[in-house]
Design a protein around this motif. Structure first.
Motif, PDB file in Angstrom:
ATOM      1  N   GLU A 163       0.821  -1.219   0.000  1.00  0.00           N
ATOM      2  CA  GLU A 163       0.000   0.000   0.000  1.00  0.00           C
ATOM      3  C   GLU A 163       0.855   1.270   0.000  1.00  0.00           C
ATOM      4  OE1 GLU A 163      -0.475  -1.830   4.235  1.00  0.00           O
ATOM      5  OE2 GLU A 163      -0.241  -2.524   2.154  1.00  0.00           O
ATOM      6  N   ASP A 164       2.055   1.199   0.591  1.00  0.00           N
ATOM      7  CA  ASP A 164       2.951   2.368   0.577  1.00  0.00           C
ATOM      8  C   ASP A 164       3.481   2.625  -0.828  1.00  0.00           C
ATOM      9  OD1 ASP A 164       2.613   2.756   3.292  1.00  0.00           O
ATOM     10  OD2 ASP A 164       4.416   1.624   3.849  1.00  0.00           O
ATOM     11  N   ALA A 165       3.773   1.545  -1.545  1.00  0.00           N
ATOM     12  CA  ALA A 165       4.230   1.689  -2.936  1.00  0.00           C
ATOM     13  C   ALA A 165       3.107   2.246  -3.805  1.00  0.00           C
ATOM     14  CB  ALA A 165       4.701   0.339  -3.469  1.00  0.00           C
ATOM     15  N   LYS A 166       1.860   1.788  -3.545  1.00  0.00           N
ATOM     16  CA  LYS A 166       0.719   2.291  -4.308  1.00  0.00           C
ATOM     17  C   LYS A 166       0.496   3.773  -4.019  1.00  0.00           C
ATOM     18  CE  LYS A 166      -2.742   1.688  -7.097  1.00  0.00           C
ATOM     19  NZ  LYS A 166      -2.487   1.422  -8.529  1.00  0.00           N
ATOM     20  N   GLU A 167       0.667   4.171  -2.761  1.00  0.00           N
ATOM     21  CA  GLU A 167       0.540   5.579  -2.387  1.00  0.00           C
ATOM     22  C   GLU A 167       1.563   6.419  -3.135  1.00  0.00           C
ATOM     23  OE1 GLU A 167      -0.904   8.841   0.216  1.00  0.00           O
ATOM     24  OE2 GLU A 167      -1.718   6.932  -0.504  1.00  0.00           O
ATOM     25  N   PHE A 168       2.806   5.929  -3.211  1.00  0.00           N
ATOM     26  CA  PHE A 168       3.863   6.623  -3.956  1.00  0.00           C
ATOM     27  C   PHE A 168       3.465   6.787  -5.415  1.00  0.00           C
ATOM     28  CE2 PHE A 168       7.561   6.658  -6.703  1.00  0.00           C
ATOM     29  CZ  PHE A 168       8.463   7.498  -6.058  1.00  0.00           C
ATOM     30  N   GLN A 169       2.935   5.723  -6.024  1.00  0.00           N
ATOM     31  CA  GLN A 169       2.539   5.773  -7.427  1.00  0.00           C
ATOM     32  C   GLN A 169       1.441   6.812  -7.662  1.00  0.00           C
ATOM     33  OE1 GLN A 169       0.563   2.285  -8.870  1.00  0.00           O
ATOM     34  NE2 GLN A 169       0.883   2.798 -11.036  1.00  0.00           N
ATOM     35  N   ASN A 170       0.433   6.827  -6.781  1.00  0.00           N
ATOM     36  CA  ASN A 170      -0.699   7.736  -6.970  1.00  0.00           C
ATOM     37  C   ASN A 170      -0.292   9.204  -6.800  1.00  0.00           C
ATOM     38  OD1 ASN A 170      -2.341   5.550  -7.437  1.00  0.00           O
ATOM     39  ND2 ASN A 170      -3.125   5.443  -5.338  1.00  0.00           N
ATOM     40  N   ARG A 171       0.513   9.480  -5.780  1.00  0.00           N
ATOM     41  CA  ARG A 171       0.952  10.869  -5.574  1.00  0.00           C
ATOM     42  C   ARG A 171       1.882  11.307  -6.700  1.00  0.00           C
ATOM     43  NH1 ARG A 171      -0.396  13.280  -0.922  1.00  0.00           N
ATOM     44  NH2 ARG A 171       1.240  14.831  -1.197  1.00  0.00           N
ATOM     45  N   SER A 172       2.703  10.384  -7.196  1.00  0.00           N
ATOM     46  CA  SER A 172       3.601  10.715  -8.310  1.00  0.00           C
ATOM     47  C   SER A 172       2.805  11.008  -9.573  1.00  0.00           C
ATOM     48  CB  SER A 172       4.567   9.558  -8.572  1.00  0.00           C
ATOM     49  OG  SER A 172       5.404   9.339  -7.468  1.00  0.00           O
ATOM     50  N   ALA A 173       1.694  10.304  -9.747  1.00  0.00           N
ATOM     51  CA  ALA A 173       0.826  10.554 -10.916  1.00  0.00           C
ATOM     52  C   ALA A 173       0.276  11.977 -10.873  1.00  0.00           C
ATOM     53  CB  ALA A 173      -0.304   9.532 -10.949  1.00  0.00           C
ATOM     54  N   ILE A 174      -0.121  12.415  -9.677  1.00  0.00           N
ATOM     55  CA  ILE A 174      -0.596  13.796  -9.529  1.00  0.00           C
ATOM     56  C   ILE A 174       0.529  14.771  -9.842  1.00  0.00           C
ATOM     57  CG2 ILE A 174      -1.462  15.514  -7.881  1.00  0.00           C
ATOM     58  CD1 ILE A 174      -2.821  13.186  -6.389  1.00  0.00           C
ATOM     59  N   SER A 175       1.715  14.516  -9.272  1.00  0.00           N
ATOM     60  CA  SER A 175       2.861  15.392  -9.493  1.00  0.00           C
ATOM     61  C   SER A 175       3.220  15.467 -10.972  1.00  0.00           C
ATOM     62  CB  SER A 175       4.057  14.882  -8.682  1.00  0.00           C
ATOM     63  OG  SER A 175       5.178  15.709  -8.867  1.00  0.00           O
ATOM     64  N   GLN A 176       3.152  14.332 -11.677  1.00  0.00           N
ATOM     65  CA  GLN A 176       3.484  14.323 -13.104  1.00  0.00           C
ATOM     66  C   GLN A 176       2.504  15.158 -13.913  1.00  0.00           C
ATOM     67  OE1 GLN A 176       2.937  10.666 -15.369  1.00  0.00           O
ATOM     68  NE2 GLN A 176       4.851  11.037 -16.464  1.00  0.00           N
ATOM     69  N   ALA A 177       1.216  15.004 -13.614  1.00  0.00           N
ATOM     70  CA  ALA A 177       0.201  15.762 -14.357  1.00  0.00           C
ATOM     71  C   ALA A 177       0.353  17.262 -14.115  1.00  0.00           C
ATOM     72  CB  ALA A 177      -1.189  15.292 -13.946  1.00  0.00           C
ATOM     73  N   LEU A 178       0.596  17.645 -12.858  1.00  0.00           N
ATOM     74  CA  LEU A 178       0.799  19.066 -12.539  1.00  0.00           C
ATOM     75  C   LEU A 178       2.076  19.594 -13.201  1.00  0.00           C
ATOM     76  CD1 LEU A 178      -0.178  19.008  -8.769  1.00  0.00           C
ATOM     77  CD2 LEU A 178      -1.461  20.117 -10.619  1.00  0.00           C
ATOM     78  N   HIS A 179       3.097  18.758 -13.248  1.00  0.00           N
ATOM     79  CA  HIS A 179       4.354  19.166 -13.883  1.00  0.00           C
ATOM     80  C   HIS A 179       4.144  19.441 -15.367  1.00  0.00           C
ATOM     81  CE1 HIS A 179       8.593  19.189 -15.044  1.00  0.00           C
ATOM     82  NE2 HIS A 179       8.268  18.337 -15.994  1.00  0.00           N
ATOM     83  N   GLN A 180       3.368  18.587 -16.024  1.00  0.00           N
ATOM     84  CA  GLN A 180       3.097  18.807 -17.450  1.00  0.00           C
ATOM     85  C   GLN A 180       2.404  20.145 -17.674  1.00  0.00           C
ATOM     86  OE1 GLN A 180       1.644  14.417 -18.227  1.00  0.00           O
ATOM     87  NE2 GLN A 180       1.918  15.480 -20.152  1.00  0.00           N
ATOM     88  N   SER A 181       1.503  20.492 -16.765  1.00  0.00           N
ATOM     89  CA  SER A 181       0.814  21.777 -16.874  1.00  0.00           C
ATOM     90  C   SER A 181       1.803  22.929 -16.728  1.00  0.00           C
ATOM     91  CB  SER A 181      -0.271  21.867 -15.797  1.00  0.00           C
ATOM     92  OG  SER A 181      -0.912  23.121 -15.827  1.00  0.00           O
ATOM     93  N   THR A 182       2.735  22.799 -15.784  1.00  0.00           N
ATOM     94  CA  THR A 182       3.752  23.833 -15.573  1.00  0.00           C
ATOM     95  C   THR A 182       4.627  23.996 -16.812  1.00  0.00           C
ATOM     96  OG1 THR A 182       3.812  23.389 -13.202  1.00  0.00           O
ATOM     97  CG2 THR A 182       5.708  24.519 -14.145  1.00  0.00           C
ATOM     98  N   MET A 183       5.078  22.873 -17.387  1.00  0.00           N
ATOM     99  CA  MET A 183       5.957  22.954 -18.556  1.00  0.00           C
ATOM    100  C   MET A 183       5.220  23.485 -19.781  1.00  0.00           C
ATOM    101  SD  MET A 183       8.648  22.223 -17.060  1.00  0.00           S
ATOM    102  CE  MET A 183       9.700  22.481 -18.483  1.00  0.00           C
ATOM    103  N   LEU A 184       3.926  23.240 -19.838  1.00  0.00           N
ATOM    104  CA  LEU A 184       3.145  23.777 -20.954  1.00  0.00           C
ATOM    105  C   LEU A 184       3.151  25.304 -20.928  1.00  0.00           C
ATOM    106  CD1 LEU A 184       1.297  23.090 -23.371  1.00  0.00           C
ATOM    107  CD2 LEU A 184      -0.636  23.199 -21.789  1.00  0.00           C
ATOM    108  N   LYS A 185       3.117  25.885 -19.718  1.00  0.00           N
ATOM    109  CA  LYS A 185       3.168  27.344 -19.603  1.00  0.00           C
ATOM    110  C   LYS A 185       4.489  27.881 -20.127  1.00  0.00           C
ATOM    111  CE  LYS A 185       0.067  27.484 -15.601  1.00  0.00           C
ATOM    112  NZ  LYS A 185      -0.034  27.750 -14.136  1.00  0.00           N
ATOM    113  N   TYR A 186       5.584  27.127 -19.877  1.00  0.00           N
ATOM    114  CA  TYR A 186       6.894  27.546 -20.394  1.00  0.00           C
ATOM    115  C   TYR A 186       6.915  27.563 -21.918  1.00  0.00           C
ATOM    116  CZ  TYR A 186       8.971  26.864 -15.723  1.00  0.00           C
ATOM    117  OH  TYR A 186       9.284  26.949 -14.397  1.00  0.00           O
TER     118      TYR A 186
END
Length: 568
Positions: free
Chosen positions: A435-458
């Motif tokens: 469950e800790d590994a799954k938590e890492f995966q889910n939070r990383s998925a959020i971070s990745q999606a937000l990162h893509q939004s940030t880079m799109l602004k650049y």
């Protein structure tokens, strides 16, 4: 002094004389030799300044140079001020080295050339390794020092060094019995060096005596301007040279006698000259001894390059990055999407070249610096996607997204990790619980999606994106809302579906505050921080959507908003 103030040579000399005087008055001469041994590539002036401020320093670099090696200056550490020259080019006559007269053109006029002259100095800050945290920094001198603890190794080196001095430097070196207490001597009249065969118990002692006497031969030979200096002065110099070289290689060394050295404090100009000669001769000897160990040093650098080469080859062979991206002369940007295996944070790393180390490193979108070796198997970073290669954007819709391309797997007899579906890339640390590994995966998925939004602004003005900016923006927004919604739903026990920009606002709040996992926690947090400007929009963003009409209206507003941006 201000770091931006240009210091004159007079300012510098005054600072150096005061610093050197303080070193003598506080009995720090041995500290000065220790720093000289640890940092042979620094000038004497900067060595003096380092000792005056941090006598225990063993390895110093600038803030960003430490980052390139994977280390980071600890918060609150005070930098060490050293000098960097300020230069400008001027026209000077080109001199013929044979005649020492200027070259002339066809009209008989002197030929000029651009040359750098020093106009002053700036104070710059460096930090000792003890002021930093991070990756271990292997040093070739430490590697050689370990070899020198072996009796057979040091015996061979001693014999090789004697042969080198005889054959290359044309020195007359003999081993012979000497009077009691005399380990060796230099006979100035014949330029002969004698190493005692009766007073030295092993080759390590003979090696140190050879360095001492060879220093005499270089500094105080019959043709030297220093041959008639007081005996104490000459012995102090030779002792200091032997101490620096021995210290550099980690050999046991006798303490330097401070009896005569104390007199140098009465003439700072003479002391500085003596120290300059000590440093020059010690560095010359170290360079010669290192040449005799070139095969071992080559092996050391080969070992240290393995992680770097592994990371570089992985980018080229596995991720398809062109070898041209690793050409120091190519200026077009190559950018890769990275994940920190420890905390799941997503960032972009731009390939940049470091001429000092002849290696590439990564500069992140937060202006942090990471060595390329961090992409090796044992490194803290993993590659998710190539975002931009040689100035050309990669297709955003083809990105490897964490929810679809990575899954939690258990390594045989080992921990749980987040790994690619084909089992090649591990993008997380190991976890004992699934469950800790799954938590890492889910939070990383959020971070990745937000990162893509940030880079799109650049990249909002990039011609490649102009035609489908709305489509790409929508897709990224949907990915954010999906990742945030699924994460909150799993922890809240009910369906949560953000719409529009609400997912982005909630997502950033969750990444900044890892304890926020349910809608109730987010509502409570938003209410507690409603007067904090950075969370002003969070209350507006807390939305549960079951009404397809409301969702459709929201998406239409988003499309219209981005169409207006493109038109502007």
């Amino acid at each position: 002094m201000s770091a931006t103030k240009l210091l004159s040579k007079e300012d510098v000399n005054e600072t150096l004389e005061k610093s050197l005087s303080d070193i003598f008055s506080n009995d720090r001469f041995k500290d000065l030799l220790n720093v000289m041994a640890n940092m042979k590539h620094y000038s004497l002036n900067n060595t003096i300044l380092i000792v005056a401020q941090r006598p225990s320093a063993t390895m110093v670099m600038g803030y960003k140079d430490w980052q390139k090696l994977g280390r980071y200056v600890q918060k609150g550490e005070k930098g060490i001020s050293i000098l960097a020259p300020s230069k400008r080019k001027i026209d000077m006559e080109k001199i013929n080295p044979a005649t020492m007269k200027p070259y002339l053109d066809n009209e008989g006029k002197p030929i000029t050339e651009k040359k750098d002259i020093i106009t002053g100095f700036f104070n710059v800050k460096v930090f000792d390794v003890e002021q930093t945290d991070g990756k271990e920094i292997p040093r070739v001198r430490d590697f050689i020092s370990r070899n020198m603890q072996d009796d057979d190794y040091i015996s061979k080196l001693y014999q090789d060094y004697k042969t080198f001095l005889v054959e290359t430097k044309e020195k007359d070196i003999q081993e012979a019995p000497t009077d009691k207490g005399v380990g060796g001597y230099f006979r100035r009249s014949t330029n002969e060096i004698v190493i005692s065969s009766t007073e030295n118990s092993n080759d390590t002692e003979k090696f140190r005596v050879l360095i001492h006497e060879y220093a005499h031969a270089l500094l105080h030979n019959k043709d030297s301007e220093m041959k008639d200096l007081p005996r104490g002065h000459k012995e102090a110099q030779a002792e200091s040279v032997a101490y620096v070289v021995s210290k550099y290689y980690g050999l046991d060394s006798e303490d330097v006698s401070i009896g005569y050295i104390a007199t140098w404090s009465q003439d700072i100009k003479l002391a500085k000259q003596a120290l300059d000669e000590i440093q020059s001769v010690a560095n010359s000897i170290i360079d010669d001894v290192d040449r005799l160990q070139k095969d071992q040093i080559k092996d050391f650098y080969s070992d240290q390059s393995k992680e770097y080469d592994e990371a570089k080859n992985h980018l080229i062979q596995y991720h398809g990055i062109s070898e041209d991206a690793f050409d120091p002369g190519v200026k077009e940007e190559t950018r890769i999407q990275l994940i920190n295996k420890e905390n799941g944070y997503i960032m972009s790393g731009k390939l940049e070249y470091n001429a000092k180390t002849d290696k590439f490193f990564l500069r992140t979108n937060r202006n942090l610096i990471e060595p390329l070796s961090e992409l090796s198997k044992g490194g803290k970073l993993a590659v998710l996607n190539v975002e931009k290669e040689l100035g050309q954007l990669k297709e955003i819709t083809a990105y490897n997204r964490i929810p679809e391309h990575y899954q939690v797997k258990k390594i045989r007899n080992g921990p749980y990790v987040v790994q690619s579906a084909i089992g090649q890339d591990i993008i997380s640390k190991g976890f004992e619980k699934k469950e800790d590994a799954k938590e890492f995966q889910n939070r990383s998925a959020i971070s990745q999606a937000l990162h893509q939004s940030t880079m799109l602004k650049y990249e909002k003005n990039n011609a490649q994106l102009k035609a489908n900016m709305v489509e790409v923006t929508q897709e990224i927004e949907e990915q954010i809302n999906k990742s945030v919604g699924e994460y909150l739903s799993s922890h809240s026990g009910k369906t949560v579906r953000p719409i529009g920009q609400s997912g982005t606002t909630i997502g950033w709040a969750m990444l900044k505050n890892p304890t926020l996992k349910t809608m109730d926690q987010i509502k409570e947090f938003a209410d507690q921080n409603k007067h904090v400007p950075s969370y002003a929009k969070l209350q507006e963003a807390i939305v549960h959507v079951d009404d397809e009409k409301e969702k459709s209206t929201s998406q239409t507003m988003v499309i219209e908003e981005h169409e207006q941006i493109i038109e502007r």
